[in-house]
Design a protein around this motif. Sequence first.
Motif, PDB file in Angstrom:
ATOM      1  N   GLY A  29      -1.426 -10.399  -4.838  1.00 45.60           N
ATOM      2  CA  GLY A  29      -1.642 -10.953  -3.507  1.00 45.60           C
ATOM      3  C   GLY A  29      -1.204 -12.402  -3.400  1.00 45.60           C
ATOM      4  N   PHE A  30      -1.484 -13.194  -4.433  1.00 50.61           N
ATOM      5  CA  PHE A  30      -1.085 -14.606  -4.412  1.00 50.61           C
ATOM      6  C   PHE A  30       0.436 -14.738  -4.439  1.00 50.61           C
ATOM      7  CE2 PHE A  30      -0.365 -18.900  -5.912  1.00 50.61           C
ATOM      8  CZ  PHE A  30      -1.321 -19.623  -5.207  1.00 50.61           C
ATOM      9  N   VAL A  31       1.088 -13.943  -5.278  1.00 54.43           N
ATOM     10  CA  VAL A  31       2.548 -13.990  -5.357  1.00 54.43           C
ATOM     11  C   VAL A  31       3.149 -13.512  -4.032  1.00 54.43           C
ATOM     12  CG1 VAL A  31       4.574 -12.993  -6.512  1.00 54.43           C
ATOM     13  CG2 VAL A  31       2.671 -13.864  -7.865  1.00 54.43           C
ATOM     14  N   SER A  32       2.510 -12.540  -3.388  1.00 54.19           N
ATOM     15  CA  SER A  32       2.978 -12.093  -2.072  1.00 54.19           C
ATOM     16  C   SER A  32       2.874 -13.220  -1.052  1.00 54.19           C
ATOM     17  CB  SER A  32       2.168 -10.883  -1.595  1.00 54.19           C
ATOM     18  OG  SER A  32       2.460  -9.755  -2.373  1.00 54.19           O
ATOM     19  N   ALA A  33       1.773 -13.955  -1.089  1.00 52.62           N
ATOM     20  CA  ALA A  33       1.602 -15.087  -0.172  1.00 52.62           C
ATOM     21  C   ALA A  33       2.659 -16.161  -0.444  1.00 52.62           C
ATOM     22  CB  ALA A  33       0.194 -15.674  -0.306  1.00 52.62           C
ATOM     23  N   LEU A  34       2.967 -16.394  -1.716  1.00 52.27           N
ATOM     24  CA  LEU A  34       4.005 -17.363  -2.072  1.00 52.27           C
ATOM     25  C   LEU A  34       5.362 -16.904  -1.536  1.00 52.27           C
ATOM     26  CD1 LEU A  34       4.836 -19.923  -3.604  1.00 52.27           C
ATOM     27  CD2 LEU A  34       5.058 -18.519  -5.644  1.00 52.27           C
ATOM     28  N   ALA A  38       7.843 -18.508   1.386  1.00 49.29           N
ATOM     29  CA  ALA A  38       9.240 -18.831   1.085  1.00 49.29           C
ATOM     30  C   ALA A  38      10.203 -18.109   2.018  1.00 49.29           C
ATOM     31  CB  ALA A  38       9.556 -18.478  -0.369  1.00 49.29           C
ATOM     32  N   GLY A  39       9.663 -17.358   2.969  1.00 51.61           N
ATOM     33  CA  GLY A  39      10.513 -16.673   3.931  1.00 51.61           C
ATOM     34  C   GLY A  39      10.617 -15.176   3.729  1.00 51.61           C
ATOM     35  N   ALA A  40       9.960 -14.639   2.717  1.00 46.89           N
ATOM     36  CA  ALA A  40       9.944 -13.193   2.447  1.00 46.89           C
ATOM     37  C   ALA A  40      11.343 -12.584   2.465  1.00 46.89           C
ATOM     38  CB  ALA A  40       9.009 -12.474   3.421  1.00 46.89           C
ATOM     39  N   VAL A  41      12.247 -13.217   1.771  1.00 41.26           N
ATOM     40  CA  VAL A  41      13.610 -12.715   1.671  1.00 41.26           C
ATOM     41  C   VAL A  41      13.561 -11.323   1.055  1.00 41.26           C
ATOM     42  CG1 VAL A  41      15.860 -13.114   0.607  1.00 41.26           C
ATOM     43  CG2 VAL A  41      14.485 -15.049   1.389  1.00 41.26           C
ATOM     44  N   ALA A  45      12.597  -4.159  -5.231  1.00 40.56           N
ATOM     45  CA  ALA A  45      11.221  -4.017  -5.687  1.00 40.56           C
ATOM     46  C   ALA A  45      11.101  -3.633  -7.160  1.00 40.56           C
ATOM     47  CB  ALA A  45      10.490  -2.978  -4.826  1.00 40.56           C
ATOM     48  N   GLN A  46      12.179  -3.633  -7.900  1.00 38.75           N
ATOM     49  CA  GLN A  46      12.133  -3.280  -9.320  1.00 38.75           C
ATOM     50  C   GLN A  46      11.712  -4.494 -10.148  1.00 38.75           C
ATOM     51  OE1 GLN A  46      12.378  -0.315 -10.699  1.00 38.75           O
ATOM     52  NE2 GLN A  46      12.784   0.662  -8.746  1.00 38.75           N
ATOM     53  N   ALA A  47      10.427  -4.733 -10.194  1.00 43.39           N
ATOM     54  CA  ALA A  47       9.896  -5.848 -10.974  1.00 43.39           C
ATOM     55  C   ALA A  47      10.068  -5.554 -12.458  1.00 43.39           C
ATOM     56  CB  ALA A  47       8.431  -6.078 -10.640  1.00 43.39           C
ATOM     57  N   PRO A  48      10.238  -6.596 -13.256  1.00 45.14           N
ATOM     58  CA  PRO A  48      10.457  -6.402 -14.689  1.00 45.14           C
ATOM     59  C   PRO A  48       9.164  -6.146 -15.471  1.00 45.14           C
ATOM     60  CG  PRO A  48      10.544  -8.720 -14.171  1.00 45.14           C
ATOM     61  CD  PRO A  48      10.369  -7.990 -12.864  1.00 45.14           C
ATOM     62  N   TYR A  58       3.185  -5.428  -3.073  1.00 45.56           N
ATOM     63  CA  TYR A  58       3.540  -6.721  -3.667  1.00 45.56           C
ATOM     64  C   TYR A  58       4.768  -6.647  -4.571  1.00 45.56           C
ATOM     65  CZ  TYR A  58       0.551  -4.438  -7.109  1.00 45.56           C
ATOM     66  OH  TYR A  58      -0.031  -3.523  -7.952  1.00 45.56           O
ATOM     67  N   ALA A  59       5.333  -5.453  -4.775  1.00 44.68           N
ATOM     68  CA  ALA A  59       6.445  -5.283  -5.722  1.00 44.68           C
ATOM     69  C   ALA A  59       7.659  -6.165  -5.396  1.00 44.68           C
ATOM     70  CB  ALA A  59       6.850  -3.819  -5.828  1.00 44.68           C
ATOM     71  N   PRO A  60       8.130  -6.233  -4.137  1.00 43.24           N
ATOM     72  CA  PRO A  60       9.277  -7.122  -3.887  1.00 43.24           C
ATOM     73  C   PRO A  60       8.952  -8.581  -4.188  1.00 43.24           C
ATOM     74  CG  PRO A  60       8.923  -5.643  -2.023  1.00 43.24           C
ATOM     75  CD  PRO A  60       7.742  -5.485  -2.940  1.00 43.24           C
ATOM     76  N   ALA A  61       7.729  -8.997  -3.869  1.00 40.20           N
ATOM     77  CA  ALA A  61       7.330 -10.387  -4.117  1.00 40.20           C
ATOM     78  C   ALA A  61       7.289 -10.689  -5.606  1.00 40.20           C
ATOM     79  CB  ALA A  61       5.962 -10.667  -3.484  1.00 40.20           C
ATOM     80  N   VAL A  62       6.730  -9.791  -6.385  1.00 44.28           N
ATOM     81  CA  VAL A  62       6.638  -9.997  -7.839  1.00 44.28           C
ATOM     82  C   VAL A  62       8.035  -9.998  -8.457  1.00 44.28           C
ATOM     83  CG1 VAL A  62       5.779  -9.037 -10.017  1.00 44.28           C
ATOM     84  CG2 VAL A  62       4.286  -9.100  -8.005  1.00 44.28           C
ATOM     85  N   SER A  63       8.891  -9.099  -7.989  1.00 44.01           N
ATOM     86  CA  SER A  63      10.266  -9.064  -8.498  1.00 44.01           C
ATOM     87  C   SER A  63      10.990 -10.370  -8.177  1.00 44.01           C
ATOM     88  CB  SER A  63      11.007  -7.873  -7.877  1.00 44.01           C
ATOM     89  OG  SER A  63      12.312  -7.782  -8.383  1.00 44.01           O
ATOM     90  N   TRP A  64      10.862 -10.828  -6.921  1.00 43.87           N
ATOM     91  CA  TRP A  64      11.469 -12.099  -6.511  1.00 43.87           C
ATOM     92  C   TRP A  64      10.954 -13.253  -7.373  1.00 43.87           C
ATOM     93  CZ3 TRP A  64       8.594 -16.184  -4.446  1.00 43.87           C
ATOM     94  CH2 TRP A  64       9.336 -17.274  -3.992  1.00 43.87           C
ATOM     95  N   ALA A  65       9.631 -13.319  -7.538  1.00 45.29           N
ATOM     96  CA  ALA A  65       9.023 -14.413  -8.302  1.00 45.29           C
ATOM     97  C   ALA A  65       9.450 -14.378  -9.767  1.00 45.29           C
ATOM     98  CB  ALA A  65       7.507 -14.365  -8.186  1.00 45.29           C
TER      99      ALA A  65
END
Length: 170
Positions: A29-34, A38-41, A45-48, A58-65
């Motif tokens: 949830g925190f990474v999703s908020a981050l 940042a604009g939710a580019v 969603a393939q997080a490592p 939250y998968a796209p957010a975690v992958s992005w982060a």
Amino acid sequence: MQEFAALLLLLLLLCPTARGEEGPVTRGGFVSALWESAGAVPYDAQAPFSDVSPRADYAPAVSWAAHQGLVLGTGEGRFQPERPITREEAAVLLRRWAALLEWDTFLPDGVAACNDYQDISPWADDSLYWACDAGVLPWSPGGRLDPSGTLTQAQTADIFSAFARQGRPG
């Protein structure tokens, strides 16, 4: 105007008082908020991490982060997205994000010591002091940083609001 709309959406998503609930914010949830701040580019969603399902919200957010170098996981290829985030973990993520934004993340000499410095993990020490000194993360009562304390949804909304104010030109 787009930044304001994104911030308003973020606050509505995280503000529990409107929904009558208050609970801990998870790492996902925190990474999703981050990511939202940042604009939710759109991001693959393939997080490592083996414990992040590509179907999770939250998968796209975690992958992005992860690809930005903001999150490194908790070891053994895991992220533990459903575990509540600690204050020290949040501080590290915020400082890494600030550094990527090329903000000043320098920690000056003479930052006030806290009463619970011995409880801070070595990997989070400077980040926790930086976040409190920068006014992004509030000090806990009694001059404490409370590194292992968790964040509520309302506190997280306040943190991202303070973080957004830090990025505005003075």
